[in-house]
Design a protein around this motif. Sequence first.
Motif, mmCIF file in Angstrom:
data_model
loop_
_atom_site.group_PDB
_atom_site.id
_atom_site.type_symbol
_atom_site.label_atom_id
_atom_site.label_comp_id
_atom_site.label_asym_id
_atom_site.label_seq_id
_atom_site.Cartn_x
_atom_site.Cartn_y
_atom_site.Cartn_z
ATOM 1 N N SER A 176 80.799 71.229 -79.702
ATOM 2 C CA SER A 176 80.866 70.569 -81.007
ATOM 3 C C SER A 176 80.716 69.075 -80.817
ATOM 4 N N VAL A 177 80.239 68.401 -81.866
ATOM 5 C CA VAL A 177 80.138 66.943 -81.823
ATOM 6 C C VAL A 177 81.550 66.378 -81.965
ATOM 7 N N PRO A 178 81.977 65.459 -81.077
ATOM 8 C CA PRO A 178 83.321 64.896 -81.182
ATOM 9 C C PRO A 178 83.540 64.196 -82.524
ATOM 10 N N GLY A 179 84.784 64.236 -83.027
ATOM 11 C CA GLY A 179 85.118 63.554 -84.288
ATOM 12 C C GLY A 179 84.883 64.446 -85.485
ATOM 13 N N SER A 180 85.010 63.851 -86.679
ATOM 14 C CA SER A 180 84.914 64.634 -87.921
ATOM 15 C C SER A 180 83.665 64.296 -88.728
ATOM 16 N N GLY A 181 82.706 63.638 -88.089
ATOM 17 C CA GLY A 181 81.510 63.193 -88.820
ATOM 18 C C GLY A 181 80.513 64.290 -89.138
ATOM 19 N N THR A 182 80.568 65.401 -88.403
ATOM 20 C CA THR A 182 79.607 66.478 -88.669
ATOM 21 C C THR A 182 80.317 67.664 -89.313
ATOM 22 N N ARG A 183 79.531 68.481 -89.985
ATOM 23 C CA ARG A 183 80.075 69.633 -90.708
ATOM 24 C C ARG A 183 79.314 70.861 -90.216
ATOM 25 N N PRO A 184 79.781 71.461 -89.102
ATOM 26 C CA PRO A 184 79.012 72.578 -88.563
ATOM 27 C C PRO A 184 79.006 73.771 -89.515
ATOM 28 N N ILE A 185 77.895 74.457 -89.552
ATOM 29 C CA ILE A 185 77.764 75.675 -90.347
ATOM 30 C C ILE A 185 78.649 76.749 -89.711
ATOM 31 N N THR A 186 79.325 77.550 -90.515
ATOM 32 C CA THR A 186 80.164 78.612 -89.949
ATOM 33 C C THR A 186 79.267 79.754 -89.447
ATOM 34 N N ASP A 187 79.801 80.518 -88.505
ATOM 35 C CA ASP A 187 79.037 81.659 -87.979
ATOM 36 C C ASP A 187 78.663 82.622 -89.108
ATOM 37 N N ARG A 188 79.582 82.815 -90.068
ATOM 38 C CA ARG A 188 79.338 83.754 -91.169
ATOM 39 C C ARG A 188 78.133 83.321 -92.009
ATOM 40 N N VAL A 189 78.089 82.028 -92.345
ATOM 41 C CA VAL A 189 76.989 81.523 -93.168
ATOM 42 C C VAL A 189 75.680 81.535 -92.382
ATOM 43 N N LYS A 190 75.773 81.161 -91.105
ATOM 44 C CA LYS A 190 74.555 81.139 -90.269
ATOM 45 C C LYS A 190 73.986 82.550 -90.109
ATOM 46 N N GLU A 191 74.866 83.520 -89.911
ATOM 47 C CA GLU A 191 74.401 84.903 -89.786
ATOM 48 C C GLU A 191 73.743 85.369 -91.086
ATOM 49 N N ALA A 192 74.357 85.025 -92.227
ATOM 50 C CA ALA A 192 73.776 85.386 -93.530
ATOM 51 C C ALA A 192 72.406 84.740 -93.700
ATOM 52 N N LEU A 193 72.286 83.452 -93.327
ATOM 53 C CA LEU A 193 71.010 82.741 -93.442
ATOM 54 C C LEU A 193 69.921 83.428 -92.635
ATOM 55 N N PHE A 194 70.210 83.749 -91.378
ATOM 56 C CA PHE A 194 69.163 84.332 -90.535
ATOM 57 C C PHE A 194 68.875 85.787 -90.891
ATOM 58 N N ASN A 195 69.829 86.459 -91.531
ATOM 59 C CA ASN A 195 69.530 87.790 -92.087
ATOM 60 C C ASN A 195 68.535 87.671 -93.234
ATOM 61 N N ILE A 196 68.655 86.601 -94.030
ATOM 62 C CA ILE A 196 67.721 86.363 -95.142
ATOM 63 C C ILE A 196 66.322 86.029 -94.585
ATOM 64 N N LEU A 197 66.290 85.147 -93.580
ATOM 65 C CA LEU A 197 64.984 84.733 -93.023
ATOM 66 C C LEU A 197 64.306 85.877 -92.262
ATOM 67 N N GLY A 198 65.114 86.699 -91.607
ATOM 68 C CA GLY A 198 64.608 87.906 -90.957
ATOM 69 C C GLY A 198 63.508 87.631 -89.945
ATOM 70 N N PRO A 199 62.518 88.533 -89.857
ATOM 71 C CA PRO A 199 61.477 88.418 -88.827
ATOM 72 C C PRO A 199 60.539 87.227 -89.020
ATOM 73 N N GLU A 200 60.617 86.562 -90.188
ATOM 74 C CA GLU A 200 59.741 85.389 -90.422
ATOM 75 C C GLU A 200 60.003 84.270 -89.406
ATOM 76 N N ILE A 201 61.187 84.283 -88.787
ATOM 77 C CA ILE A 201 61.543 83.211 -87.856
ATOM 78 C C ILE A 201 60.731 83.316 -86.562
ATOM 79 N N GLU A 202 60.296 84.499 -86.223
ATOM 80 C CA GLU A 202 59.528 84.742 -84.986
ATOM 81 C C GLU A 202 58.227 83.935 -85.013
ATOM 82 N N GLY A 203 58.062 83.057 -84.007
ATOM 83 C CA GLY A 203 56.836 82.268 -83.898
ATOM 84 C C GLY A 203 56.735 81.108 -84.873
#
Length: 195
Positions: free
Chosen positions: A18-45
């Motif tokens: 993680s980036v030290p300090g409170s300046g960044t707002r990392p995406i949660t694993d739950r949201v990231k997983e949902a995002l990449f489920n939406i993008l699906g195979p389009e991410i390939e290449g």
Amino acid sequence: MTPPRIIGGKSGGIRLRSVPGSGTRPITDRVKEALFNILGPEIEGSTFLDLFAGTGSVGLEALSRGASYVCFIDASRQAISTIKENLRLTHLEQGAEILHMDAFVFLRRPPTRAFDFIFVAPPQYKGLWEKALAVLDANPTWLSPTGTIIVQIDPNEYKPLLLQHFAEEDRRRYGSTQLIFYRCKPSQEAIATSK
């Protein structure tokens, strides 16, 4: 806060720094997983622009799942060194480019390539997501004609935007995080041809 991890693909399961300090707002694993489920195979290449990249978690996930090129941009020196470390940890250096610069300065440049995905997750409550969309709208060829802009904000920040080149296509809420998806509006020629 638990450090983010790579969820799927060839580097799945690896924990990220993680980036030290409170300046960044990392995406949660739950949201990231949902995002990449939406993008699906389009991410390939695909080509992926991770603006305000922070830990680089989203761009790294894209590389892990087969994106051919990811450009990480952040103005913070600490974020840049964290992204470099995370690329080393995940062995995903190939296809990655890191630029230590202001995202708005980058977006105002003449586009050198069109990205399939542009991820916009700036610091909250400063109107920066709207500013990023306005700058992209003034320089729309950063996005490929069939590409997608993904914005991550707090739901309280949301407002409909009137854009010349992009239209909101979908909006998903996951607790205190909202993802908004924009696509290119069809050109006037394409509309005329389809009639």
